[in-house]
Each structure stands twice: as C-alpha cells, then as structure tokens.
Design a protein around this motif. Structure first.
Motif, PDB file in Angstrom:
ATOM      1  N   ALA A   1       0.828  -1.212   0.000  1.00 20.64           N
ATOM      2  CA  ALA A   1       0.000   0.000   0.000  1.00 20.64           C
ATOM      3  C   ALA A   1       0.858   1.256   0.000  1.00 20.64           C
ATOM      4  O   ALA A   1       2.054   1.239   0.266  1.00 20.64           O
ATOM      5  N   ALA A   2       0.210   2.374  -0.315  1.00 19.07           N
ATOM      6  CA  ALA A   2       0.855   3.690  -0.236  1.00 19.07           C
ATOM      7  C   ALA A   2      -0.087   4.635   0.496  1.00 19.07           C
ATOM      8  O   ALA A   2      -1.090   5.054  -0.083  1.00 19.07           O
ATOM      9  N   PRO A   3       0.182   4.970   1.762  1.00 19.00           N
ATOM     10  CA  PRO A   3       1.353   4.529   2.513  1.00 19.00           C
ATOM     11  C   PRO A   3       1.190   3.109   3.031  1.00 19.00           C
ATOM     12  O   PRO A   3       0.086   2.663   3.293  1.00 19.00           O
ATOM     13  N   GLY A   4       2.326   2.429   3.157  1.00 17.82           N
ATOM     14  CA  GLY A   4       2.310   1.048   3.630  1.00 17.82           C
ATOM     15  C   GLY A   4       3.343   0.824   4.711  1.00 17.82           C
ATOM     16  O   GLY A   4       3.876   1.769   5.306  1.00 17.82           O
ATOM     17  N   VAL A   5       3.647  -0.436   4.944  1.00 22.07           N
ATOM     18  CA  VAL A   5       4.533  -0.825   6.036  1.00 22.07           C
ATOM     19  C   VAL A   5       5.912  -0.182   5.896  1.00 22.07           C
ATOM     20  O   VAL A   5       6.484   0.332   6.865  1.00 22.07           O
ATOM     21  N   SER A   6       6.455  -0.182   4.685  1.00 22.83           N
ATOM     22  CA  SER A   6       7.802   0.364   4.514  1.00 22.83           C
ATOM     23  C   SER A   6       7.831   1.888   4.561  1.00 22.83           C
ATOM     24  O   SER A   6       8.880   2.473   4.874  1.00 22.83           O
ATOM     25  N   ASP A   7       6.720   2.549   4.248  1.00 22.37           N
ATOM     26  CA  ASP A   7       6.657   4.007   4.443  1.00 22.37           C
ATOM     27  C   ASP A   7       6.804   4.340   5.921  1.00 22.37           C
ATOM     28  O   ASP A   7       7.511   5.286   6.301  1.00 22.37           O
ATOM     29  N   ALA A   8       6.109   3.570   6.763  1.00 24.28           N
ATOM     30  CA  ALA A   8       6.192   3.801   8.206  1.00 24.28           C
ATOM     31  C   ALA A   8       7.599   3.529   8.722  1.00 24.28           C
ATOM     32  O   ALA A   8       8.110   4.262   9.582  1.00 24.28           O
ATOM     33  N   LEU A   9       8.248   2.488   8.199  1.00 24.21           N
ATOM     34  CA  LEU A   9       9.618   2.187   8.592  1.00 24.21           C
ATOM     35  C   LEU A   9      10.553   3.313   8.171  1.00 24.21           C
ATOM     36  O   LEU A   9      11.411   3.747   8.953  1.00 24.21           O
ATOM     37  N   ALA A  10      10.396   3.801   6.945  1.00 25.74           N
ATOM     38  CA  ALA A  10      11.235   4.898   6.462  1.00 25.74           C
ATOM     39  C   ALA A  10      11.071   6.141   7.331  1.00 25.74           C
ATOM     40  O   ALA A  10      12.054   6.805   7.679  1.00 25.74           O
ATOM     41  N   ALA A  11       9.843   6.454   7.698  1.00 33.96           N
ATOM     42  CA  ALA A  11       9.599   7.619   8.545  1.00 33.96           C
ATOM     43  C   ALA A  11      10.234   7.445   9.919  1.00 33.96           C
ATOM     44  O   ALA A  11      10.764   8.402  10.501  1.00 33.96           O
ATOM     45  N   ALA A  12      10.196   6.228  10.444  1.00 34.71           N
ATOM     46  CA  ALA A  12      10.740   5.973  11.781  1.00 34.71           C
ATOM     47  C   ALA A  12      12.238   6.212  11.856  1.00 34.71           C
ATOM     48  O   ALA A  12      12.764   6.563  12.917  1.00 34.71           O
ATOM     49  N   VAL A  13      12.941   6.028  10.727  1.00 33.13           N
ATOM     50  CA  VAL A  13      14.395   6.232  10.732  1.00 33.13           C
ATOM     51  C   VAL A  13      14.788   7.525  10.027  1.00 33.13           C
ATOM     52  O   VAL A  13      15.968   7.747   9.748  1.00 33.13           O
ATOM     53  N   GLY A  14      13.801   8.379   9.754  1.00 36.38           N
ATOM     54  CA  GLY A  14      14.092   9.725   9.267  1.00 36.38           C
ATOM     55  C   GLY A  14      14.421   9.845   7.801  1.00 36.38           C
ATOM     56  O   GLY A  14      15.197  10.724   7.412  1.00 36.38           O
ATOM     57  N   LEU A  15      13.814   9.023   6.955  1.00 40.24           N
ATOM     58  CA  LEU A  15      14.067   9.096   5.517  1.00 40.24           C
ATOM     59  C   LEU A  15      12.977   9.888   4.804  1.00 40.24           C
ATOM     60  O   LEU A  15      11.814   9.842   5.189  1.00 40.24           O
TER      61      LEU A  15
END
Length: 311
Positions: free
Chosen positions: A106-120
C-alpha cells in the motif's frame, strides 16, 4: 457507532485484499459483521498477550499485520494456542482482521512507516507495483537522509527510531562509510537484494537476514546492511494504520477510538553477548599450564589463533 462491516469496508479501501500475495491469508478471520465497533486495537501479531490486551481494553476489533492462520487448518479447538486465541476472541466479542502483504504494497504502507521511523524522505518504492500508474505502491521504499552521515551513525539513528528489542540491530559494512541513500523493507527482505543493488543505495535496512544471502550480498557489494528485528521493522505501521483509521472515523463521524499495542511480541527475549577473551599470558612462548586432574577446561568463545595462522 459503525458496524464491523462498515469498518472492514474502510480498511479494505486502505489495503485491498486483492493486492495481497496469492499465498497470503488476509481479511476478516472472525467476527459478526453486524456487531457495533467502538474501539479498535492495532498490533503486529495476533498472539495470546495481544488478544488479552484487546479484551482488557474493551475493543470490539483487533487489526494485526501478521495472519493468525497463514496455512489451512482443520480445527480451532482450544487445545492449540491458535484455537485458544480464536475462542478468546469470539467469547469476548472481539473480531480479528488481518492486513499483511496488501499493507506491505500500500501507499502509505509498512515500509513508508519504517522509512519515517528512521528519518528518511521517501523517493519511491523499491519494487514498484506495475498496476499503479502513480508509481507510489510496491514493496519496500527508497529514501534519502536529510544530510550525509556514516554507516555507524545511521545504525544508531535506526536503533533510536525503532522500538527496542533484545537483539537490537546488526550491521555489516564499513562503519565510517558515507550514507546518503537507504532502501528499507519492513519484515523479511533478503529476497530483494537484486532490487536493492539496482537502486544504487548506500544501505539496506530490513529484517531476518540470513547468513548466506547476506554474505553473498556483501561480497557483491555495495550496499551495507542493517538488520533489525522483524517485529521492530513492522511495528511503526500499526501507529500509521491507527492514524489512517482515525481520519476515516473523523470524516464519517463515527466516534471510534483506536489504540496501538505496545506489547513487544518479538519472539527473542534476551541477548547474551560473547564474553571477552582471556588476556594472553605475559610470556606467550611459555606453554599454558595443564588443568588439574578432574578440573573442567575454561570455556572458549573465540578462536585462539590469529587470522591466517596454521592450526
């Protein structure tokens, strides 16, 4: 107050079940579509502790990322832990809904949340979904850091941004290497190494990296690797998902309450580092004393020879 069918319809707009992998098991596992829903709990794993948490909160719906039954079963008897989970849910009027690989894509999906968590700052999917004309959906994400840093500093940044687990993070690569671009994949990501290399990033952050694929990827290099706990890489999604449902509830005037489980369901519960090697004797040419008769030899945790030395 919405019915379960109202809420499920909204969730399936966010994460359409037809976008899940063919082997996956997503959607409603148990629950009465006509029942009213006033509170929803989001979590990664549908394990007993999380189900007990949902019951304790008075939730009518539990939404998890991981399926309860990924493969077929012939019983939900309470003699098995999964059967006990089903009984506990049904007896307390708690429905269970799963969004797994459909939430990954999905967009946003699981990897979007991961990216946000590490500041990307996300620049696009790692593996684009060919059915998405906007080019936003797909597996994994590629992103940029606000400014260049080192691999060691990025690993520390990721460790601070992700929930704490017993195993922490493993890092492979030169700690002083410059990092600007990062690929991430929530959950098990060693099947995407070819895509990561094509993306030309400096670091790949994912979970469940196995020895041989990781070793081969490093030999082919770059990128460097950062391996986190599976649960930790997917937990940021539950906060994102709860916020998405909050927005839908507000638009519909549902008065729905959402909660996020902070129960750590990573299966690894402790980390024991290897002990430091014993100091070498002052006269390294002198033979080591033999242990007294009947005495146990000291445990050895590291090789005693130097790299390349004859054995």
């Amino acid at each position: 107050m919405p019915t379960l069918s109202d809420v499920i319809a909204a969730l399936e707009v966010l994460w359409p079940p037809e976008r899940a992998e063919s082997w996956d098991a997503v959607g409603l596992v148990c629950g009465n579509p006509d029942a009213e829903v006033g509170r929803v709990l989001f979590a990664v794993d549908p394990v007993q502790e999380v189900v007990d948490e949902a019951v304790g909160l008075g939730a009518q719906l539990l939404v998890t990322h991981h399926p309860l039954y990924l493969r077929g079963t012939t019983t939900v008897a309470a003699t098995t832990f999964k059967g006990r989970v089903v009984h506990r849910l049904v007896e307390n009027g708690v429905a269970l809904h799963v969004a797994h690989t459909n939430a990954d894509r999905a967009a946003p999906g699981v990897s979007d949340a991961l990216a946000a968590a590490v500041g990307l700052r996300v620049t696009g999917p790692l593996v684009p979904d060919p059915t998405d004309p906007d080019g936003r959906r797909g597996l994994g994400r590629v992103g940029e850091l606000p400014e260049p840093t080192t691999l060691a500093a990025f690993a520390a940044r990721a460790a601070a941004g992700l929930p704490r687990t017993a195993t922490g993070l493993r890092v492979a690569g030169d700690p002083d290497a410059t990092v600007r671009t990062v690929a991430v994949c929530g959950g098990s990501g060693d099947s995407l190494f070819d895509d990561v290399r094509r993306a030309g990033v400096d670091v790949y952050l994912t979970a469940d990296l196995r020895h041989h694929p990781a070793s081969e990827a490093l030999q082919a290099g770059p990128p460097a690797l950062v391996d986190a706990a599976h649960w930790a890489t997917e937990w940021p999604w539950v906060e994102q998902a709860a916020a998405q449902l909050d927005d839908i509830a507000a638009r519909n005037g549902w008065g729905l309450e959402t909660s996020v489980s902070r129960t750590v369901t990573d299966p690894w519960t402790a980390h024991t580092p290897n002990p430091a090697p014993a100091p070498a004797p002052e006269d390294s040419s002198a033979p080591a004393p033999s242990p007294a008769a009947g005495a146990a030899a000291a445990p050895r945790s590291v090789p005693t020879s130097s790299p390349g030395a004859p054995r």
